[in-house]
Write a protein that holds these residues in place. Structure first.
Motif, mmCIF file in Angstrom:
data_model
loop_
_atom_site.group_PDB
_atom_site.id
_atom_site.type_symbol
_atom_site.label_atom_id
_atom_site.label_comp_id
_atom_site.label_asym_id
_atom_site.label_seq_id
_atom_site.Cartn_x
_atom_site.Cartn_y
_atom_site.Cartn_z
ATOM 1 N N TRP A 279 16.571 110.757 46.490
ATOM 2 C CA TRP A 279 16.161 110.385 47.854
ATOM 3 C C TRP A 279 15.381 109.926 48.714
ATOM 4 N N MET A 280 15.431 108.654 49.429
ATOM 5 C CA MET A 280 14.311 107.904 50.066
ATOM 6 C C MET A 280 14.186 107.737 51.693
ATOM 7 N N SER A 281 15.535 107.198 52.246
ATOM 8 C CA SER A 281 15.825 106.690 53.618
ATOM 9 C C SER A 281 15.963 107.862 54.930
ATOM 10 N N GLU A 282 15.578 107.605 55.675
ATOM 11 C CA GLU A 282 15.875 108.553 56.681
ATOM 12 C C GLU A 282 17.212 108.956 56.784
ATOM 13 N N LYS A 283 17.957 107.702 56.165
ATOM 14 C CA LYS A 283 19.262 108.029 56.594
ATOM 15 C C LYS A 283 19.999 108.963 55.786
ATOM 16 N N ALA A 284 19.418 109.074 54.441
ATOM 17 C CA ALA A 284 19.602 110.559 53.349
ATOM 18 C C ALA A 284 19.224 111.441 54.312
ATOM 19 N N ASN B 253 22.136 99.002 42.509
ATOM 20 C CA ASN B 253 21.945 100.218 43.322
ATOM 21 C C ASN B 253 20.835 99.339 44.393
ATOM 22 N N PHE B 254 19.897 100.185 44.396
ATOM 23 C CA PHE B 254 18.477 99.946 46.109
ATOM 24 C C PHE B 254 17.692 99.517 44.781
ATOM 25 N N LEU B 255 17.512 99.416 43.632
ATOM 26 C CA LEU B 255 16.504 99.394 42.642
ATOM 27 C C LEU B 255 16.720 98.355 42.221
ATOM 28 N N THR C 218 28.888 108.611 45.789
ATOM 29 C CA THR C 218 28.452 107.242 47.208
ATOM 30 C C THR C 218 27.767 106.576 47.545
ATOM 31 N N GLY C 219 27.559 106.121 48.092
ATOM 32 C CA GLY C 219 25.756 105.104 47.692
ATOM 33 C C GLY C 219 25.458 104.526 46.304
ATOM 34 N N CYS C 220 23.866 104.634 46.626
ATOM 35 C CA CYS C 220 23.036 104.503 45.013
ATOM 36 C C CYS C 220 23.622 105.431 44.028
ATOM 37 N N GLY C 221 23.693 105.998 44.405
ATOM 38 C CA GLY C 221 23.662 107.808 43.755
ATOM 39 C C GLY C 221 24.943 107.239 42.320
ATOM 40 N N GLN D 29 19.984 96.951 56.660
ATOM 41 C CA GLN D 29 18.906 98.372 56.045
ATOM 42 C C GLN D 29 19.066 97.767 54.509
ATOM 43 N N CYS D 30 18.155 98.865 54.109
ATOM 44 C CA CYS D 30 17.901 98.555 52.575
ATOM 45 C C CYS D 30 17.066 97.305 52.094
ATOM 46 N N ILE D 31 17.245 96.406 52.868
ATOM 47 C CA ILE D 31 16.288 95.338 52.456
ATOM 48 C C ILE D 31 14.629 95.079 52.262
ATOM 49 N N GLY E 138 22.745 95.292 51.503
ATOM 50 C CA GLY E 138 23.021 95.727 53.257
ATOM 51 C C GLY E 138 24.194 96.886 53.589
ATOM 52 N N HIS E 139 24.286 96.810 54.267
ATOM 53 C CA HIS E 139 25.628 97.764 54.626
ATOM 54 C C HIS E 139 27.578 96.863 55.116
ATOM 55 N N GLU E 140 26.616 96.260 55.868
ATOM 56 C CA GLU E 140 27.675 96.530 56.638
ATOM 57 C C GLU E 140 29.388 95.688 56.168
ATOM 58 N N ILE F 231 25.108 94.376 46.119
ATOM 59 C CA ILE F 231 23.505 95.601 46.272
ATOM 60 C C ILE F 231 24.216 96.655 47.310
ATOM 61 N N CYS F 232 22.901 97.763 46.405
ATOM 62 C CA CYS F 232 23.579 98.822 47.896
ATOM 63 C C CYS F 232 24.911 98.806 48.447
ATOM 64 N N CYS F 233 25.017 99.490 49.758
ATOM 65 C CA CYS F 233 25.871 99.683 50.475
ATOM 66 C C CYS F 233 27.246 98.532 50.198
ATOM 67 N N THR F 234 26.557 97.626 51.163
ATOM 68 C CA THR F 234 27.756 96.466 51.083
ATOM 69 C C THR F 234 28.438 96.137 49.351
ATOM 70 N N SER G 299 30.445 103.831 50.786
ATOM 71 C CA SER G 299 28.792 103.771 51.345
ATOM 72 C C SER G 299 28.597 105.259 51.196
ATOM 73 N N CYS G 300 27.871 104.940 52.048
ATOM 74 C CA CYS G 300 26.712 106.397 52.545
ATOM 75 C C CYS G 300 27.201 106.801 53.454
ATOM 76 N N VAL G 301 27.636 105.597 54.679
ATOM 77 C CA VAL G 301 28.650 106.280 55.906
ATOM 78 C C VAL G 301 29.844 106.746 55.546
ATOM 79 N N VAL H 168 25.179 112.286 45.691
ATOM 80 C CA VAL H 168 25.019 111.279 46.390
ATOM 81 C C VAL H 168 23.502 110.669 47.220
ATOM 82 N N GLY H 169 23.215 109.035 47.587
ATOM 83 C CA GLY H 169 22.153 108.647 48.117
ATOM 84 C C GLY H 169 21.634 107.547 47.049
ATOM 85 N N CYS H 170 20.247 107.667 47.363
ATOM 86 C CA CYS H 170 19.295 106.838 46.813
ATOM 87 C C CYS H 170 18.454 106.393 45.577
ATOM 88 N N ASN H 171 18.194 105.280 45.199
ATOM 89 C CA ASN H 171 17.556 105.095 44.372
ATOM 90 C C ASN H 171 15.255 105.584 44.535
HETATM 91 NI NI1 NFS Z 1 22.479 105.586 52.008
HETATM 92 FE FE1 NFS Z 1 23.372 102.735 51.386
HETATM 93 FE FE2 NFS Z 1 21.576 103.401 48.553
HETATM 94 FE FE3 NFS Z 1 20.043 105.030 49.956
HETATM 95 FE FE4 NFS Z 1 19.967 102.714 50.984
HETATM 96 S S1 NFS Z 1 21.731 101.581 49.999
HETATM 97 S S2 NFS Z 1 23.062 103.972 52.839
HETATM 98 S S3 NFS Z 1 20.164 104.788 51.959
HETATM 99 S S4 NFS Z 1 19.346 103.283 48.877
HETATM 100 S S5 NFS Z 1 21.858 105.425 49.275
#
Ligand code: NFS
Length: 672
Positions: free
Chosen positions: A552-557, A313-315, A473-476, A334-336, A260-262, A295-298, A516-518, A443-446
């Motif tokens: 990228w795939m998420s709205e956060k991106a 990472n994400f995948l 940063t992030g999954c990149g 997020q991203c779960i 997750g993220h936090e 996994i992911c940004c956690t 992380s992405c933040v 940066v960014g997702c898978n």
């Molecule tokens: Ni960013 Fe981090 Fe990964 Fe994409 Fe999801 S984990 S906040 S949104 S998938 S990089």
């Protein structure tokens, strides 16, 4: 008609992931990869031309001149869809920031279990930025005041979010002129929703103007608050040795994945996993102890602070469960993927949700709150340990790589000059000299629609060869880590000659993992400090730099991309554009794409483009970097000038007799 299913090699370049995908096929278990093959994306929605904001629709527009039942045009619908995505991304990051601010407040008031303020220096520096008195005050008092200030930024109604004051002066002035400074973080997200309700804002450019303000409330607001508070509570990252990929899972230990993220809960789980009581409990269950992985940004949060390994990472979230070795997957926000629960049922893995905001049917919910953080973390670990006895056959790919993460902007500043001369001068000078051609943030997702990690690694490698320093940063960042690009000298043979010299001199890897992405806000801070250091213009848009989100795939991106553009960066996304219009494009449906590119460039000096071909992405990145170099009057990039002073040359000189060595080094014969 049977869909074409890609082979594991077509789905990912990661050898660990390939092994797990073969395994999934043998077990006839679906993953995001196979679901992506089975379900083609909707080409009308994908192009941003489906409107479902009211009950008269959904209206699907397919050709020039089409309108929705209300008369909405393609441009308006695309702009509305884009701003809604940006608002959702900004909301996710900012809500994370809000929770961090509340935790800071609770820690300051002694209302939590297990937390303390770890980085008092950062607390004082951040507080001082906002004029909070620090002299002679205990950290808790300063933290309390800072927390109040930060909490107030979310519900602020008028004026300017204080965090934007950290941007370069010229940029701030520009934002003021254009009317895009966020007034309050929540206010901009709410207004984005209001404006896109049926029958409201219908001028695409006017809508997208507010998209910028909403995104700025994320980057120079909620996300920056999240990064600040995480550093204050858990420590500002500095380089540390870590490992990445599924090979970090262990056969003889209880494997717990935090996803997750936090960082709040995961940090406490790290502490609990090292508690003698928990280790003893695990031993009684027949395991050697508890093995944590992220996994992911956690993953990024605990990797860069404690060196806890990243399982991927994400995948990799589903793939880790497929190893059969994961006793518990503990998720926050997020991203779960919802698919985790059904997948976990086929193994012994327990999926444990912990956030009051996130429940998944079929998962175990153990709600986390900061007042009982350590107790909750131990309880979660005991559930995982109790589950160890249920483990069946395991299949852990023996694939992992070492990496050195933890390049916060504070550390980059320090590493360039040491304790006494911490400064961005050496970086700016290296860019001016042309040793470093420019900087790229990758940066960014898978995204399972492209080959996992391929685009990340491809653009990273190509840019390194062109002497472009890469920050990630992030999954990149995890993609680069898994492929061994984040480990000092290991990657240097693949790097251009000038960049190699710089990396060897400072002793850094050519790809810097910034979190992380933040933590993309750390990149904003680095760019601001480069401007303030001087020599590269007086605003971010003059720096020879680009931002890329190839998978990228998420709205956060989208929110991140937009605040980077508004900050002056040229940002390219790979994959599909959410505002592409139909493939047999008519001029009309290009208006939004043009506006966020050329239109935004005229206003902000940065632009947002979607570029499917990675070679074209690299070409445009280099063209942009060279254009910015020329505009600054810097000498053109010429790789032949460099490469003669690095470690390789020193080693060659070692072979020579002393006199010749001196001559080679000083250009004249020097008597011994
Ligand atoms: Ni960013 Fe981090 Fe990964 Fe994409 Fe999801 S984990 S906040 S949104 S998938 S990089």
């Amino acid at each position: 008609m049977a869909k074409k299913m890609r082979t594991p090699e077509e789905r990912t370049i990661d050898p660990a992931a390939q092994q797990m995908l073969v395994w999934a096929d043998e077990l006839e278990i679906g993953t995001a990869f196979s679901r992506a093959d089975q379900m083609a994306p909707c080409n009308i929605g994908g192009a941003g031309m489906c409107c479902k904001i009211c009950g008269m629709g959904p209206c699907r527009l397919t050709k020039e001149g089409d309108t929705g039942v209300c008369g909405a045009t393609i441009d308006t619908i695309q702009a509305r869809n884009l701003i809604r995505a940006i608002a959702a991304g900004a909301a996710a990051h900012s809500d994370h920031g809000r929770d961090m601010a509340f935790i800071l407040k609770a820690v300051a008031n002694g209302e939590t279990e297990g937390y303390r303020i770890r980085d008092i220096a950062k607390l004082r520096i951040v507080a001082q930025k906002y004029g909070i008195e620090i002299e002679g005050r205990p950290p808790e008092e300063i933290a309390n005041e800072l927390a109040d200030l930060y909490i107030s930024q979310f519900g602020q109604q008028k004026g300017e979010v204080v965090v934007v004051g950290r941007a370069p002066e010229k940029r701030l002035k520009l934002w003021r002129e254009l009317g895009v400074i966020p007034r309050g973080i929540d206010r901009e997200v709410v207004e984005a929703l209001h404006r896109t309700h049926i029958g409201d804002d219908q001028d695409p450019e006017h809508i997208l103007n507010h998209a910028v303000r909403t995104a700025l409330a994320d980057g120079w607001g909620g996300s920056m608050i999240a990064t600040d508070v995480s550093d204050i509570l858990f420590g500002t990252p500095a380089p540390i040795l870590g490992e990445a990929n599924l090979g970090v899972l262990k056969d003889d230990m209880v494997n717990v994945i935090v996803h997750g993220h936090e960082p709040t809960l995961s940090q406490m789980i790290v502490a609990a996993s090292q508690d003698p009581e928990i280790i003893e409990y695990a031993k009684q269950a027949g395991a050697k102890g508890v093995n944590l992985a992220g996994i992911c940004c956690t993953a990024n949060e605990i990797l860069m602070r404690q060196g806890i390994p990243a399982a991927g990472n994400f995948l990799h979230q589903e793939l880790s469960i497929l190893t059969g070795s994961v006793e518990a997957m503990v998720v926050d926000v997020q991203c779960i993927m919802q698919a985790l629960v059904g997948l976990a049922e086929k193994f012994h893995t327990k999926v444990i949700t912990t956030s009051p905001k996130v429940k998944i049917k079929g998962a175990t919910h153990i709600e986390f709150d900061e007042k009982h953080a350590l107790t909750t973390a131990k309880r979660i670990l005991k559930v995982a340990i109790d589950n160890y006895a249920n483990r069946g056959q395991t299949k852990i790919p023996q694939v992992k790589e070492k990496l050195i993460p933890g390049f916060s902007h504070e550390y980059i500043n320090y590493m360039l000059g040491g304790s006494y001369r911490a400064s961005f001068r050496p970086l700016n000078d290296a860019i001016r000299d042309g040793r470093i051609r420019g900087v790229a943030a990758i940066v960014g997702c898978n995204n399972p629609r492209s080959k996992q990690d391929y685009l990340h690694v491809k653009v990273t490698r190509d840019l390194l060869q062109q002497d472009v320093l890469v920050v990630e940063t992030g999954c990149g960042a995890i993609a680069a880590a898994k492929l061994g690009l984040l480990l000092g000298e290991a990657g240097l043979d693949q790097v251009g000659p000038g960049l190699r010299e710089v990396c060897e001199t400072i002793g850094i890897p050519p790809v810097l993992h910034m979190g992380s992405c933040v933590d993309n806000t750390r990149i904003l801070t680095v760019l601001t400090q480069m401007v303030e250091e001087g020599g590269l213009g007086d605003d971010i848009d003059q720096i020879p730099a680009v931002g890329l989100a190839p998978e990228w795939m998420s709205e956060k991106a989208l929110a991140i991309g937009t605040y980077c553009v508004a900050s002056g960066a040229y940002v390219m996304f790979g994959g599909a554009s959410p505002v592409s219009g139909m493939p047999d494009k008519v001029s009309d449906s290009d208006a939004v794409s043009h506006y966020i590119s050329e239109g935004w460039e005229k206003l902000y000096g940065g632009k947002l483009e979607f570029v499917g071909d990675p070679d074209e992405m690299v070409r445009r990145a280099l063209e942009h970097i060279d254009k910015k170099r020329a505009a600054l009057g810097l000498r053109p990039y010429n790789p032949d000038q460099f490469g003669d002073s690095g470690d390789e040359r020193m080693l060659a000189l070692e072979e020579l007799p002393l006199a010749q060595k001196r001559e080679a080094l000083y250009g004249v014969a020097v008597e011994a």
